[in-house]
Design an enzyme around this catalytic site. Structure first.
Site, PDB file in Angstrom:
ATOM      1  N   TYR A   1     -12.447  -3.027  -2.863  1.00  0.00           N
ATOM      2  CA  TYR A   1     -12.692  -2.912  -1.398  1.00  0.00           C
ATOM      3  C   TYR A   1     -14.240  -2.671  -1.554  1.00  0.00           C
ATOM      4  CZ  TYR A   1      -7.979  -2.404   0.886  1.00  0.00           C
ATOM      5  OH  TYR A   1      -7.040  -2.387   1.210  1.00  0.00           O
TER       6      TYR A   1
ATOM      7  N   GLU B   1      -8.637 -10.894  -7.787  1.00  0.00           N
ATOM      8  CA  GLU B   1      -7.710  -9.743  -7.345  1.00  0.00           C
ATOM      9  C   GLU B   1      -7.142  -9.651  -8.198  1.00  0.00           C
ATOM     10  OE1 GLU B   1      -8.758  -8.772  -2.616  1.00  0.00           O
ATOM     11  OE2 GLU B   1      -7.734  -9.524  -2.900  1.00  0.00           O
TER      12      GLU B   1
ATOM     13  N   ASN C   1      -1.528  -0.336   7.415  1.00  0.00           N
ATOM     14  CA  ASN C   1      -0.839  -1.488   7.506  1.00  0.00           C
ATOM     15  C   ASN C   1       0.081  -2.234   6.499  1.00  0.00           C
ATOM     16  OD1 ASN C   1      -3.256  -2.478   5.911  1.00  0.00           O
ATOM     17  ND2 ASN C   1      -3.802  -3.860   7.892  1.00  0.00           N
TER      18      ASN C   1
ATOM     19  N   LYS D   1       0.908  -1.219  -0.133  1.00  0.00           N
ATOM     20  CA  LYS D   1       0.245   0.050   0.000  1.00  0.00           C
ATOM     21  C   LYS D   1       0.723   1.298  -0.182  1.00  0.00           C
ATOM     22  CE  LYS D   1      -3.591  -2.888   2.311  1.00  0.00           C
ATOM     23  NZ  LYS D   1      -4.329  -2.652   3.449  1.00  0.00           N
TER      24      LYS D   1
ATOM     25  N   HIS E   1      -1.804  -5.249   1.688  1.00  0.00           N
ATOM     26  CA  HIS E   1      -2.562  -6.543   1.065  1.00  0.00           C
ATOM     27  C   HIS E   1      -2.340  -7.981   0.754  1.00  0.00           C
ATOM     28  CE1 HIS E   1      -6.565  -7.322  -0.411  1.00  0.00           C
ATOM     29  NE2 HIS E   1      -6.423  -7.994  -1.109  1.00  0.00           N
TER      30      HIS E   1
HETATM   31  P1  RTP Z   1      -6.258  -6.870   3.606  1.00  0.00           P
HETATM   32  O1  RTP Z   1      -7.609  -7.137   3.272  1.00  0.00           O
HETATM   33  O2  RTP Z   1      -6.021  -5.348   3.240  1.00  0.00           O
HETATM   34  O3  RTP Z   1      -4.678  -7.875   2.962  1.00  0.00           O
HETATM   35  O4  RTP Z   1      -6.737  -6.224   4.971  1.00  0.00           O
HETATM   36  P2  RTP Z   1      -7.280  -7.460   5.781  1.00  0.00           P
HETATM   37  O5  RTP Z   1      -8.031  -8.696   5.260  1.00  0.00           O
HETATM   38  O6  RTP Z   1      -6.442  -8.006   6.811  1.00  0.00           O
HETATM   39  O7  RTP Z   1      -8.486  -6.703   6.585  1.00  0.00           O
HETATM   40  P3  RTP Z   1      -9.774  -6.626   5.971  1.00  0.00           P
HETATM   41  O8  RTP Z   1     -10.561  -6.663   7.079  1.00  0.00           O
HETATM   42  O9  RTP Z   1     -10.239  -6.896   4.664  1.00  0.00           O
HETATM   43  O10 RTP Z   1      -9.574  -4.953   5.982  1.00  0.00           O
HETATM   44  C1  RTP Z   1      -8.765  -4.244   4.350  1.00  0.00           C
HETATM   45  C2  RTP Z   1      -8.544  -2.991   4.714  1.00  0.00           C
HETATM   46  O11 RTP Z   1      -8.997  -1.954   5.492  1.00  0.00           O
HETATM   47  C3  RTP Z   1      -8.108  -1.633   6.840  1.00  0.00           C
HETATM   48  N1  RTP Z   1      -9.382  -1.161   8.136  1.00  0.00           N
HETATM   49  N2  RTP Z   1      -9.115  -0.326   8.547  1.00  0.00           N
HETATM   50  N3  RTP Z   1     -11.088   0.046  11.983  1.00  0.00           N
HETATM   51  C4  RTP Z   1     -10.367   0.177  10.853  1.00  0.00           C
HETATM   52  O12 RTP Z   1      -9.978   1.683  10.950  1.00  0.00           O
HETATM   53  C5  RTP Z   1      -9.785  -0.495   9.984  1.00  0.00           C
HETATM   54  N4  RTP Z   1     -10.469  -1.893   9.364  1.00  0.00           N
HETATM   55  C6  RTP Z   1      -9.656  -2.674   8.684  1.00  0.00           C
HETATM   56  C7  RTP Z   1      -6.955  -2.014   6.886  1.00  0.00           C
HETATM   57  O13 RTP Z   1      -5.789  -1.171   6.544  1.00  0.00           O
HETATM   58  C8  RTP Z   1      -7.364  -3.370   6.078  1.00  0.00           C
HETATM   59  O14 RTP Z   1      -6.280  -3.263   5.274  1.00  0.00           O
END
Ligand code: RTP
Length: 155
Positions: free
Chosen positions: A56, A133, A119, A16, A122
């Site tokens: 997303y 994707e 973070n 990212k 992705h």
């Molecule tokens: P990614 O898709 O980016 O690999 O992340 P992930 O599956 O681990 O997490 P996901 O639940 O799909 O969330 C996507 C991205 O959204 C951001 N996020 N912000 N509470 C918050 O502010 C929050 N929660 C999630 C994170 O950058 C996450 O990677």
């Protein structure tokens, strides 16, 4: 038994904008390379906000959706496809849990990130997401199939 290249699993991994800006590209690629996975596509792009929203779309009802899409489209993203046995699930393990406060040390987020909204990386969360994707971010012609043949270059 040697697996045929065409049967190997592929996942979509993106560094990212925060990871790119912080100079973590080489560090992150290195972790996937050293594990033994194979890079089959890579490009640096600045996604539009609309593109980020498509990427997303599963999160469109979450309160952080708009900020997340603004962030993803705020600068260069390093989009990649990695190939190898179990790469979808193990790639997530290399990355660590979504919230870097909870990610184990030794994982990419555990070692290199602090807050959930920044973070740095992705990774696709399953086979169907990976397929979708990869198709969203890459043209089929951008995926390179090649045999690993390291010994040929060792003297
Ligand atoms: P990614 O898709 O980016 O690999 O992340 P992930 O599956 O681990 O997490 P996901 O639940 O799909 O969330 C996507 C991205 O959204 C951001 N996020 N912000 N509470 C918050 O502010 C929050 N929660 C999630 C994170 O950058 C996450 O990677």
């Amino acid at each position: 038994q040697e697996a045929h290249a065409a049967e190997l699993e592929r996942t979509f991994i993106a560094i990212k904008p925060d990871g790119v800006q912080r100079g973590l590209i080489a560090e992150i690629i290195s972790r996937f390379e050293r594990k033994g996975y194979k890079l089959v596509a890579i490009k640096l792009i600045v996604p539009s906000k609309e593109f980020a929203q498509t990427h997303y779309h599963d999160l469109k009802d979450r309160p952080f959706f708009n900020g997340l899409c603004d962030f993803l489209s705020s600068g260069p993203v390093l989009a990649m496809v990695w190939e190898g046995e179990g790469v979808i699930k193990y790639g997530r393990k290399l990355i660590g849990t979504t919230d870097p406060q909870k990610s184990e040390p030794g994982t990419i987020r555990g070692d290199l990130a602090v807050v959930v909204g920044r973070n740095i990386i992705h990774g696709s969360d399953g086979p169907e997401t990976a397929r979708n994707e990869i198709a969203l971010w890459f043209e089929p012609s951008e995926l390179v199939s090649y045999a690993s043949n390291a010994e040929k270059w060792l003297y």
